[in-house]
Enzyme design. Structure first.
Site, PDB file in Angstrom:
ATOM      1  N   SER A 256       0.843  -1.199   0.000  1.00 26.32           N
ATOM      2  CA  SER A 256       0.000   0.000   0.000  1.00 26.32           C
ATOM      3  C   SER A 256       0.872   1.241   0.000  1.00 26.32           C
ATOM      4  O   SER A 256       2.099   1.153   0.006  1.00 26.32           O
ATOM      5  CB  SER A 256      -0.902   0.008   1.245  1.00 26.32           C
ATOM      6  OG  SER A 256      -0.103   0.166   2.414  1.00 26.32           O
ATOM      7  N   LYS A 257       0.223   2.401   0.015  1.00 28.52           N
ATOM      8  CA  LYS A 257       0.929   3.692  -0.038  1.00 28.52           C
ATOM      9  C   LYS A 257       1.998   3.819   1.048  1.00 28.52           C
ATOM     10  O   LYS A 257       3.023   4.441   0.839  1.00 28.52           O
ATOM     11  CB  LYS A 257      -0.077   4.838   0.133  1.00 28.52           C
ATOM     12  CG  LYS A 257      -0.765   5.216  -1.165  1.00 28.52           C
ATOM     13  CD  LYS A 257       0.142   6.050  -2.029  1.00 28.52           C
ATOM     14  CE  LYS A 257      -0.540   6.465  -3.315  1.00 28.52           C
ATOM     15  NZ  LYS A 257       0.440   7.000  -4.273  1.00 28.52           N
TER      16      LYS A 257
END
Length: 445
Positions: free
Chosen positions: A207-208
């Site tokens: 994820s980010k």
């Protein structure tokens, strides 16, 4: 080109092409190329609320940048609504689907799910069994005329002749619904291969918070497309012999699903940086310079006014030192600006010391007299100075380096001065001499 094997990549344009999607596209592309088959691109844009033209363009641009050219398409699901309607109504007329009216009187079409056991022989995971009695009847055509994901996917894959569906294993749960639809239509079942997910370095889903997650971010940070493709190929697949650097041609030659991993791959930024650095080292300076020029211009550095030969010399000087174009920009920013960002620790250690001012005055005087400001003449002048002063060259090198670059680490000091030029070099030395005791974190000349 034989059409016996046909695969597709079918992204939803609700955002940029992320790393997981790019890896799926690459595996499909490699499978098609290895088998001399067809690679088709389909844009699944039936989510009208979230799909955007900008995201579609970003996906197309990302794939082209990676070199994943498609043989057919792009097809857009939003342009195929009449096909989905006809097929949904065919299932209703055969008693395999029914109209479902909601409280507002709008009619959707829902598929009748049959109880039983569905089994697939997944090309990566082996046999997977589903109990379909746990799956309720599901909507295939919404009241607004748009199809649901599973339905549009099956109609398109069957009509487009897709023989192998290679996708992330987050799609395994969709498979029993899709198989039921294939069987209801009497369509031939494709082969399924579900690739394990990509995890972050901490073992959680990528994820980010693990850093950049879209292809465009990696492009904009100055990674080379072939390096990223090489890295992605090894996330869940191996060419054997622990080989890490592998050309596209060799990838195509060696790619089979039998070599795909059954367990999740972990994304490792350090390894990607190392790999990109290897590709940079193996790319001729002339080719790199053109890429660097584009990257620097995008970053706001006016390289238009910089002679090509100067930029080539800069790239040559740092060729072994940088792992991405952003890394190169960070290391060489002092060349392009009148503002020096001094490293506080470096200034404290090498400039704020007794006797350094006098030493730098001697350096200033010695190189002021150098007419041809090149590394050879500069080295001669400074070596002569150390002999005259009776000090080792290291006594001069670090104070000079920090004074003219703001850093304690840089490329060779003589080459750096030559590229910086006589005027800037002398100005920076002059500033350091006059402001040693109060040198600030940044200074404008």
């Amino acid at each position: 080109m034989s059409s016996n094997i046909k695969v597709r990549f079918a992204p939803s344009p609700t955002g940029y092409l992320h790393i997981g999607g790019a890896r799926t596209a690459l595996f499909n592309w490699l499978f098609a190329r290895h088998n001399k088959g067809v690679f088709l691109l389909r844009i699944e844009d039936t989510d009208q609320q979230r799909s955007t033209e900008a995201a579609t363009q970003a996906i197309l641009d990302s794939m082209k940048w990676l070199g994943l050219e498609w043989d057919e398409g792009p097809y857009f699901q939003s342009q195929r609504l009449s096909i989905y309607k006809q097929n949904a109504e065919k299932l209703v007329s055969n008693g395999k689907a029914f109209y479902d009216t909601d409280a507002e009187g709008r009619k959707a079409i829902r598929f009748r799910m049959q109880d039983g056991v569905t089994e697939i022989n997944d090309l990566i995971h082996g046999t997977i069994t589903f109990d379909t009695s746990l799956i309720e009847d599901f909507v295939i055509l919404k009241a607004d005329g748009f199809p649901t994901y599973n339905f549009a996917c099956v109609v398109d894959d069957a009509e487009m002749g897709i023989t192998h569906i290679i996708r992330g294993d987050d799609h395994i749960s969709n498979t029993p619904k899709q198989i039921a639809l294939y069987q209801a239509f009497g369509f031939k079942l494709p082969e399924f291969a579900h690739i394990p997910m990509i995890l972050g370095e901490d073992g959680s889903r990528l994820s980010k918070r693990h850093g950049a997650t879209s292809v465009t971010e990696y492009r904009d940070k100055g990674y080379l497309p072939h390096a990223l493709v090489n890295f992605l190929a090894l996330l869940g697949w191996s060419p054997g012999n622990d080989q890490e650097i592998i050309s596209i041609t060799e990838m195509i030659e060696k790619f089979t699903l039998k070599r795909a991993n059954k367990t999740s791959a972990q994304f490792n930024n350090t390894k990607l940086d190392w790999m990109n650095g290897q590709y940079i080292k193996n790319t001729p300076v002339e080719l790199l310079t053109a890429e660097v020029k584009r990257f620097f211009e995008k970053s706001g550095n006016a390289t238009v006014e910089i002679p090509g030969e100067w930029l080539t010399n800069l790239v040559k000087l740092y060729h072994e030192r940088f792992k991405t174009f952003q890394d190169l920009l960070n290391q060489t920013r002092f060349f392009f600006t009148d503002m020096i960002e001094y490293e506080q620790a470096a200034a404290d250690k090498f400039l704020r010391k007794e006797g350094i001012g006098a030493l730098l005055k001697e350096v200033h005087s010695a190189i002021s007299q150098v007419d041809t400001f090149d590394k050879k003449k500069l080295e001669d002048a400074l070596r002569a100075l150390t002999e005259a002063l009776g000090v080792g060259f290291s006594k001069l090198a670090q104070p000079i380096r920090v004074a003219i670059t703001g850093k304690s680490v840089s490329a060779g000091i003589f080459e750096t001065m030559e590229l910086l030029g006589k005027e800037k070099t002398l100005k920076r030395l002059d500033y350091a001499i006059k402001n040693l005791c109060e040198i600030s974190v940044s200074a404008r000349f």
